[in-house]
Write a protein that holds these residues in place. Structure first.
Motif, PDB file in Angstrom:
ATOM      1  N   UNK A  90      22.759  18.186  15.635  1.00 15.33           N
ATOM      2  CA  UNK A  90      21.787  18.047  14.546  1.00 15.33           C
ATOM      3  C   UNK A  90      20.357  18.003  15.086  1.00 15.33           C
ATOM      4  N   UNK A  91      19.379  18.146  14.185  1.00 13.93           N
ATOM      5  CA  UNK A  91      17.976  18.001  14.585  1.00 13.93           C
ATOM      6  C   UNK A  91      17.624  16.521  14.747  1.00 13.93           C
ATOM      7  N   UNK A  92      18.362  15.651  14.042  1.00 13.60           N
ATOM      8  CA  UNK A  92      18.086  14.205  14.129  1.00 13.60           C
ATOM      9  C   UNK A  92      19.325  13.424  13.723  1.00 13.60           C
ATOM     10  N   UNK A  93      19.370  12.171  14.155  1.00 13.94           N
ATOM     11  CA  UNK A  93      20.433  11.242  13.735  1.00 13.94           C
ATOM     12  C   UNK A  93      19.789  10.137  12.901  1.00 13.94           C
ATOM     13  N   UNK A  94      20.375   9.865  11.733  1.00 13.83           N
ATOM     14  CA  UNK A  94      19.834   8.820  10.868  1.00 13.83           C
ATOM     15  C   UNK A  94      20.786   7.632  10.843  1.00 13.83           C
ATOM     16  N   UNK A  95      20.247   6.450  11.146  1.00  8.18           N
ATOM     17  CA  UNK A  95      21.043   5.223  11.087  1.00  8.18           C
ATOM     18  C   UNK A  95      20.379   4.246  10.111  1.00  8.18           C
ATOM     19  N   UNK A  96      21.202   3.379   9.516  1.00 10.73           N
ATOM     20  CA  UNK A  96      20.672   2.406   8.548  1.00 10.73           C
ATOM     21  C   UNK A  96      21.033   0.994   9.001  1.00 10.73           C
ATOM     22  N   UNK A 110      19.482   8.872  21.346  1.00 13.76           N
ATOM     23  CA  UNK A 110      18.224   8.788  22.106  1.00 13.76           C
ATOM     24  C   UNK A 110      18.424   9.283  23.538  1.00 13.76           C
ATOM     25  N   UNK A 111      19.562   8.941  24.140  1.00 16.03           N
ATOM     26  CA  UNK A 111      19.829   9.368  25.523  1.00 16.03           C
ATOM     27  C   UNK A 111      20.008  10.877  25.626  1.00 16.03           C
ATOM     28  N   UNK A 112      20.323  11.498  24.498  1.00 18.91           N
ATOM     29  CA  UNK A 112      20.475  12.958  24.501  1.00 18.91           C
ATOM     30  C   UNK A 112      19.230  13.641  23.936  1.00 18.91           C
ATOM     31  N   UNK A 113      18.165  12.849  23.802  1.00 20.99           N
ATOM     32  CA  UNK A 113      16.892  13.368  23.299  1.00 20.99           C
ATOM     33  C   UNK A 113      16.999  13.948  21.890  1.00 20.99           C
ATOM     34  N   UNK A 114      17.949  13.420  21.114  1.00 18.49           N
ATOM     35  CA  UNK A 114      18.005  13.775  19.692  1.00 18.49           C
ATOM     36  C   UNK A 114      17.195  12.703  18.946  1.00 18.49           C
ATOM     37  N   UNK A 115      16.195  13.101  18.168  1.00 15.61           N
ATOM     38  CA  UNK A 115      15.369  12.100  17.485  1.00 15.61           C
ATOM     39  C   UNK A 115      16.199  11.167  16.599  1.00 15.61           C
ATOM     40  N   UNK A 116      15.811   9.895  16.592  1.00 17.09           N
ATOM     41  CA  UNK A 116      16.508   8.880  15.802  1.00 17.09           C
ATOM     42  C   UNK A 116      15.623   8.461  14.620  1.00 17.09           C
ATOM     43  N   UNK A 117      16.258   8.391  13.467  1.00 20.27           N
ATOM     44  CA  UNK A 117      15.571   7.932  12.254  1.00 20.27           C
ATOM     45  C   UNK A 117      16.217   6.618  11.847  1.00 20.27           C
ATOM     46  N   UNK A 118      15.402   5.571  11.676  1.00 23.91           N
ATOM     47  CA  UNK A 118      15.963   4.260  11.308  1.00 23.91           C
ATOM     48  C   UNK A 118      15.482   3.850   9.924  1.00 23.91           C
ATOM     49  N   UNK A 119      16.440   3.679   9.035  1.00 21.22           N
ATOM     50  CA  UNK A 119      16.130   3.207   7.682  1.00 21.22           C
ATOM     51  C   UNK A 119      16.385   1.707   7.632  1.00 21.22           C
ATOM     52  N   UNK A 120      15.395   0.963   7.173  1.00 23.94           N
ATOM     53  CA  UNK A 120      15.361  -0.509   7.146  1.00 23.94           C
ATOM     54  C   UNK A 120      14.863  -1.013   8.506  1.00 23.94           C
ATOM     55  N   UNK A 121      13.812  -0.375   8.994  1.00 21.65           N
ATOM     56  CA  UNK A 121      13.243  -0.736  10.301  1.00 21.65           C
ATOM     57  C   UNK A 121      12.308  -1.944  10.160  1.00 21.65           C
ATOM     58  N   UNK A 122      12.058  -2.584  11.307  1.00 26.42           N
ATOM     59  CA  UNK A 122      10.983  -3.581  11.382  1.00 26.42           C
ATOM     60  C   UNK A 122      11.298  -4.953  10.835  1.00 26.42           C
ATOM     61  N   UNK A 123      12.510  -5.181  10.345  1.00 31.45           N
ATOM     62  CA  UNK A 123      12.858  -6.532   9.878  1.00 31.45           C
ATOM     63  C   UNK A 123      13.146  -7.403  11.094  1.00 31.45           C
ATOM     64  N   UNK A 124      12.619  -8.625  11.098  1.00 30.47           N
ATOM     65  CA  UNK A 124      12.826  -9.532  12.236  1.00 30.47           C
ATOM     66  C   UNK A 124      13.067 -10.960  11.760  1.00 30.47           C
TER      67      UNK A 124
END
Ligand code: UD1
Length: 365
Positions: A90-96, A110-124
């Protein structure tokens, strides 16, 4: 056009309500997407039922990893995901979200240089004893495109050195699902004999910090027993919690008068239960947001939350597992009706549309 532009990943129960509107928005835009299920959750009540109720497309592949320790589960997901990623290209992998499937698949990509898309990012939560916190921090570090649910998430990401250009505040996809399905919610409370608006509390409990330690779980169940003597408590019990209660010799405390135990329920049943509850007691992340969206008072049985907008704008109150604090908060809610709250910005049912639009532009750039 590539057969699969975006490879989307789900694994555990809280992922399913997040991916449902994203897959629908991708089909409409269109973004060519395929779905991988890691099999982290596998029981019909924890997985298949959600696909049926929410109309999620059948996963292209199920990695069937199942339950294990964190290390083994994460490693098995990585091992099984790698060949799928190679094959789909794929052009990107999307994780939630923040479950083990999220970090495992993000790391492989990420290790295969496939861009990662994160939905629900930045919560801490800023509590590294929580496995999900580790998953959140690491996933965000290796993501190329980060979609956030509340404004404060950007400050968290900036502090960790993530370039703001990569971050998009789109709102909450789980609330997209909630709004879309409100009419279909199943009034389980009424079926169990409770009057339409209220007249019962709903309890969910599954965090390791609450259920794996005997004293903590005993204290929580005692508090619940005292609450149940004033207001019936409906308790759809997570398999992890049932197993912990048995292991710790606390099963009898699940059977106290006023507690109505149910097996894990479907999305529409949970929505129906929550919507008409007088109060929800929970240690779930998602329910803190759903109660805020519904204007139902929520007592969160944790010391912290990664979703602070539910405290500042919503109906949520933190008590931790301390029985006295829980009972005090419960009494306050019965007296006052609880915090009024308002709907947070962008929790308007259109988060997944925003994601699809941004992603389409990003893919075309
Ligand atoms: C996982 C997520 C958590 C999320 C929760 C929702 C991680 C680190 N944790 O926790 O963030 O809030 O899902 O449920 O990813 N089990 C079954 N049937 C199933 C799945 C699990 O019986 O279909 C039982 C097994 O005994 C298993 C235990 O539940 O060992 C825990 O499952 P696991 O996926 O490891 O974590 P959860 O506690 O469900």
């Amino acid at each position: 056009m590539n057969a699969c532009e975006v490879l989307c990943v789900v694994g555990a129960r809280p992922n399913f309500m997040k991916i449902a509107p994203i897959m629908a928005a991708f089909a409409a835009r269109p973004v060519q997407a395929r779905l991988v299920h890691t099999g982290q959750h596998y029981d019909a009540a924890m997985s298949d039922g959600f696909f049926e109720q929410l109309g999620i497309p059948r996963p292209h592949v199920n990695l069937e990893v199942g339950s294990a320790t964190h290390a083994v589960q994460t490693a098995e997901i990585m091992r099984a995901f790698e060949p799928v990623l190679d094959q789909e290209a794929p052009r990107a992998v999307l994780v939630v979200g923040d479950v083990n499937s999220t970090i495992a698949c993000a790391l492989v990509a990420a290790k295969k240089c496939v861009p990662v898309i994160h939905v629900e990012a930045g919560l801490r939560s800023y509590d590294r004893r929580m496995p999900e916190e580790i998953n959140r921090v690491l996933t965000d570090q290796i993501s190329d495109l980060l979609f956030t649910t509340e404004r404060g998430a950007l400050d968290n990401l900036r502090r960790e050195g993530i370039a703001p250009e990569r971050v998009h505040f789109v709102g909450n996809v789980m609330i997209d699902t909630l709004r879309r399905n409100l009419e279909r919610a199943v009034p389980v409370g009424q079926t169990l004999g409770h009057r339409p608006a209220g007249g019962y509390a709903v309890l969910t409990l599954h965090r390791p910090s609450n259920v794996d330690d005997r004293d903590t779980l005993a204290g929580l169940l005692d508090a619940v027993g005292r609450i149940a003597s004033r207001l019936p408590v409906i308790f759809p019990i997570h398999p992890r919690t049932r197993a912990a209660a048995e292991r710790l010799g606390l099963s009898a405390r699940l059977e106290q008068p006023g507690i109505r135990l149910l097996p894990p329920v479907g999305y529409l049943e949970m929505l129906g239960l929550t919507r008409e509850a007088t109060v929800v007691l929970t240690d779930s992340g998602g329910l803190q947001e759903e109660t805020t969206a519904l204007g139902v008072p929520c007592i969160t049985l944790r010391e912290n939350t990664e979703r602070p907008v539910t405290l500042t704008e919503g109906t949520n109150t933190l008590t931790g597992p301390d029985p006295e604090k829980i009972l005090q908060c419960f009494a306050d809610i019965l007296t006052s009706g609880g915090k009024r709250g308002r709907i947070p910005e962008h929790w308007d049912g259109r988060a997944s549309e925003r994601i699809a639009a941004i992603l389409r532009d990003w893919l075309d750039a």
